[in-house]
Motif scaffolding. Structure first.
Motif, mmCIF file in Angstrom:
data_model
loop_
_atom_site.group_PDB
_atom_site.id
_atom_site.type_symbol
_atom_site.label_atom_id
_atom_site.label_comp_id
_atom_site.label_asym_id
_atom_site.label_seq_id
_atom_site.Cartn_x
_atom_site.Cartn_y
_atom_site.Cartn_z
ATOM 1 N N ILE A 16 -19.174 -21.615 -8.041
ATOM 2 C CA ILE A 16 -20.497 -20.968 -8.195
ATOM 3 C C ILE A 16 -20.536 -21.357 -9.819
ATOM 4 N N ILE A 17 -21.579 -21.456 -10.606
ATOM 5 C CA ILE A 17 -22.212 -20.889 -11.546
ATOM 6 C C ILE A 17 -23.007 -19.845 -11.776
ATOM 7 N N ILE A 18 -22.857 -18.344 -12.834
ATOM 8 C CA ILE A 18 -23.978 -17.468 -12.556
ATOM 9 C C ILE A 18 -24.549 -17.361 -13.805
ATOM 10 N N ASN A 19 -25.467 -17.813 -13.587
ATOM 11 C CA ASN A 19 -26.192 -17.693 -15.507
ATOM 12 C C ASN A 19 -25.810 -15.970 -15.987
ATOM 13 N N LEU A 20 -26.517 -16.170 -16.772
ATOM 14 C CA LEU A 20 -26.564 -14.566 -17.830
ATOM 15 C C LEU A 20 -27.595 -14.560 -18.822
ATOM 16 N N ILE A 66 -20.672 -17.907 -16.203
ATOM 17 C CA ILE A 66 -19.846 -18.237 -15.746
ATOM 18 C C ILE A 66 -19.521 -17.850 -14.013
ATOM 19 N N ILE A 67 -17.896 -19.067 -14.664
ATOM 20 C CA ILE A 67 -17.405 -20.146 -13.426
ATOM 21 C C ILE A 67 -17.245 -19.160 -12.620
ATOM 22 N N VAL A 68 -17.334 -18.568 -10.719
ATOM 23 C CA VAL A 68 -16.400 -18.669 -10.817
ATOM 24 C C VAL A 68 -15.952 -19.261 -9.023
ATOM 25 N N ASP A 69 -14.753 -19.593 -8.753
ATOM 26 C CA ASP A 69 -14.274 -20.392 -7.647
ATOM 27 C C ASP A 69 -13.194 -19.308 -6.428
ATOM 28 N N SER A 70 -13.663 -19.742 -5.639
ATOM 29 C CA SER A 70 -12.806 -19.082 -4.960
ATOM 30 C C SER A 70 -12.132 -19.897 -3.919
ATOM 31 N N ILE A 114 -23.760 -7.854 -14.079
ATOM 32 C CA ILE A 114 -24.972 -9.048 -14.568
ATOM 33 C C ILE A 114 -26.276 -9.090 -14.155
ATOM 34 N N ALA A 115 -26.331 -8.639 -12.658
ATOM 35 C CA ALA A 115 -27.146 -7.670 -11.912
ATOM 36 C C ALA A 115 -27.553 -6.878 -13.091
ATOM 37 N N GLU A 129 -33.173 -7.875 -18.685
ATOM 38 C CA GLU A 129 -33.838 -8.643 -19.396
ATOM 39 C C GLU A 129 -36.071 -8.509 -18.886
ATOM 40 N N LYS A 130 -35.329 -8.184 -17.446
ATOM 41 C CA LYS A 130 -37.647 -8.577 -17.257
ATOM 42 C C LYS A 130 -37.594 -6.898 -17.955
ATOM 43 N N GLN A 131 -36.906 -6.150 -18.350
ATOM 44 C CA GLN A 131 -37.926 -5.069 -18.484
ATOM 45 C C GLN A 131 -38.225 -5.155 -20.090
ATOM 46 N N ASN A 132 -37.179 -6.311 -20.634
ATOM 47 C CA ASN A 132 -37.504 -6.188 -22.247
ATOM 48 C C ASN A 132 -39.234 -7.149 -22.107
#
Length: 207
Positions: free
Chosen positions: A76-80, A86-90, A192-193, A199-202
């Protein structure tokens, strides 16, 4: 907030129950164990309100800059919001841990726990060799999160390493890997959420 905490507690309990069923039914079948770990990881992301293909991408193939014939494929590549990632590997290592957990003989417990530590160490070395944090096309933080969905399995390995004079967390960190479990990864996803909400509010305020 209370609803989110309740939701996380239920998901964590579900993960532990699934693990017990998994280790009983899938001894030695590492591929299926791995698929299960990835499923848990995605359930956690979605529980925090993060959306696939918007806030994270799943097993995206990325061509190797040095050798275009090769590619890298993090779980998984998580977008900021600031165009970083951020990369997460299980990694699921349950077979030896299941044997350790279920045997009543102390002599066997020691043998299985050693095997469990060896398995996790191999996972760390394999993940470290992939150099996911250096993928040129993504702006990744200088480390990869290695996710183990079973709290007990991770902490048993950490304790066994400590008894052998090793610091497994430090060994992983030196390979630019941070070991995480469900309890430590939930706050990361929650943060992150929250960042995306801000970001959406801004953006709405600027418009």
């Amino acid at each position: 907030m209370l609803e989110k905490i309740t939701q996380l507690t239920e998901l964590n309990n579900k993960v532990n129950q699934q693990a017990e069923n998994l280790t009983s039914a899938l001894k030695g079948k590492s591929k299926i164990q791995g698929d299960w770990g990835e499923m848990v990881l995605e359930e956690m992301l979605q529980a925090m309100g993060l959306e696939k293909d918007t806030h994270y991408s799943w097993q995206k193939k990325i061509k190797d800059e040095d050798d275009p014939r090769k590619s890298k494929q993090p779980d998984i590549i998580i977008n900021l919001p600031d165009s970083r990632h951020i990369i997460v590997d299980s990694k699921v290592s349950l077979s030896a841990y299941n044997d350790y957990y279920n045997t009543k003989l102390e002599s066997e417990k020691s043998i299985f726990l050693t095997k469990h530590l060896e398995s996790l160490t191999n996972h760390i070395n394999e993940l470290g060799a992939k150099d996911y944090h250096d993928i040129y096309s993504i702006n990744s933080l200088d480390f990869v999160l290695m996710f183990m969905p079973i709290e007990g399995a991770l902490y048993a390995a950490l304790e066994e390493a400590k008894n052998k004079g090793r610091d497994l967390f430090k060994e992983a960190f030196e390979k630019k890997i941070i070991l995480v479990s469900t309890s430590t990864l939930f706050p990361v996803f929650k943060t992150i959420a929250y960042m995306w909400q801000q970001e959406k509010q801004n953006k709405n305020a600027i418009e």
